[in-house]
Design a protein around this motif. Structure first.
Motif, PDB file in Angstrom:
ATOM      1  N   ILE A  70      -6.436  -5.497  -8.597  1.00 15.92           N
ATOM      2  CA  ILE A  70      -6.802  -4.189  -8.058  1.00 15.92           C
ATOM      3  C   ILE A  70      -7.106  -3.224  -9.202  1.00 15.92           C
ATOM      4  N   SER A  83       0.837  -1.198   0.000  1.00 14.54           N
ATOM      5  CA  SER A  83       0.000   0.000   0.000  1.00 14.54           C
ATOM      6  C   SER A  83       0.871   1.248   0.000  1.00 14.54           C
ATOM      7  N   PHE A  88     -10.988  -2.134  -2.246  1.00 11.56           N
ATOM      8  CA  PHE A  88      -9.547  -2.340  -2.392  1.00 11.56           C
ATOM      9  C   PHE A  88      -8.788  -1.049  -2.700  1.00 11.56           C
ATOM     10  N   ARG A 135     -13.968  -1.680  -6.337  1.00  6.92           N
ATOM     11  CA  ARG A 135     -13.005  -0.582  -6.472  1.00  6.92           C
ATOM     12  C   ARG A 135     -12.852   0.161  -5.154  1.00  6.92           C
ATOM     13  N   SER A 156      -2.377  -1.387  -3.137  1.00  5.84           N
ATOM     14  CA  SER A 156      -1.929  -1.554  -4.520  1.00  5.84           C
ATOM     15  C   SER A 156      -1.735  -3.025  -4.866  1.00  5.84           C
TER      16      SER A 156
END
Length: 215
Positions: free
Chosen positions: A152, A80, A131, A128, A135
């Motif tokens: 993702i 992330s 998540f 969408r 990343s």
């Protein structure tokens, strides 16, 4: 200049009797946050989903988490752009979802068996949004012993705004799909009714999180 990325493990402590205690004793310098912070289950740290920072140099911690992952479906791996204090509350907000026109339940996405079923159960906008903070997110599928990564798709401002003040609402079909996925994977309850008051009984923490009416 590239944006920094951070790596984490999401550990479901309810799958192990002493994971939280061992984490604290063996890795006192580890950085982690409970996703139950600020929720009615806040006092159940020993059975909580813990978001644990896993920098590359912390090899012993990563190996320990990998052993827990092999022992029971309990660990997923996250990349992330957000730091731990920012990402943890973002994931905590995603614990809540609604069914049956407003009944608040806890979505057990911290169980890898449930996590891997979410992309096919959620609609495109829900996926969408759900998540958006990460990343990359992967987990080991225990029956096949294969690792899968979530596809993702970047969220739009409209996706974020849609769920800024209200949790994801699951249709009956989505709920049934998650239940089917959970049963197939060996987990009976992908969702748990949000209690009106914190549980105060004598059961072990791992048992507490399995109490309540199946949803």
């Amino acid at each position: 200049m590239d944006n920094p990325t951070h790596t984490y493990a999401l550990l479901d402590c309810s799958a192990h009797d002493h994971a939280w205690r061992e984490l604290s004793a063996r890795f006192p310098d580890a950085q982690w946050r409970s996703l139950f912070d600020g929720t009615p289950e806040e006092h159940l740290t020993a059975a909580a989903p813990l978001l644990i920072a896993t920098p590359r140099e912390h090899e012993a911690l990563i190996k320990w988490l990998a052993r827990l992952e092999q022992a029971a479906p309990s660990v997923s791996w996250i990349t992330s752009p957000y730091t731990l204090p920012v990402l943890a509350p973002m994931l905590t907000r995603r614990l809540n979802c609604e069914i049956d026109g407003g009944q608040l339940v806890v979505m057990r996405f911290y169980d890898p068996r449930i996590l891997l079923g979410l992309p096919s159960a959620l609609d495109a906008q829900q996926k969408r949004y759900f998540f958006a903070p990460v990343s990359a997110w992967s987990a080991l599928e225990p029956r096949r012993q294969q690792r899968y990564s979530i596809d993702i798709v970047p969220a739009t401002p409209a996706d974020i705004a849609r769920y800024a003040f209200a949790p994801i609402s699951l249709t009956l079909a989505q709920r049934d799909q998650l239940r089917h996925r959970a049963r197939h994977a060996g987990r009976h309850r992908p969702l748990r009714l949000r209690p009106h008051q914190p549980y105060a009984g004598p059961a072990r923490p791992a048992d507490v999180l399995r109490q309540g009416e199946p949803v």
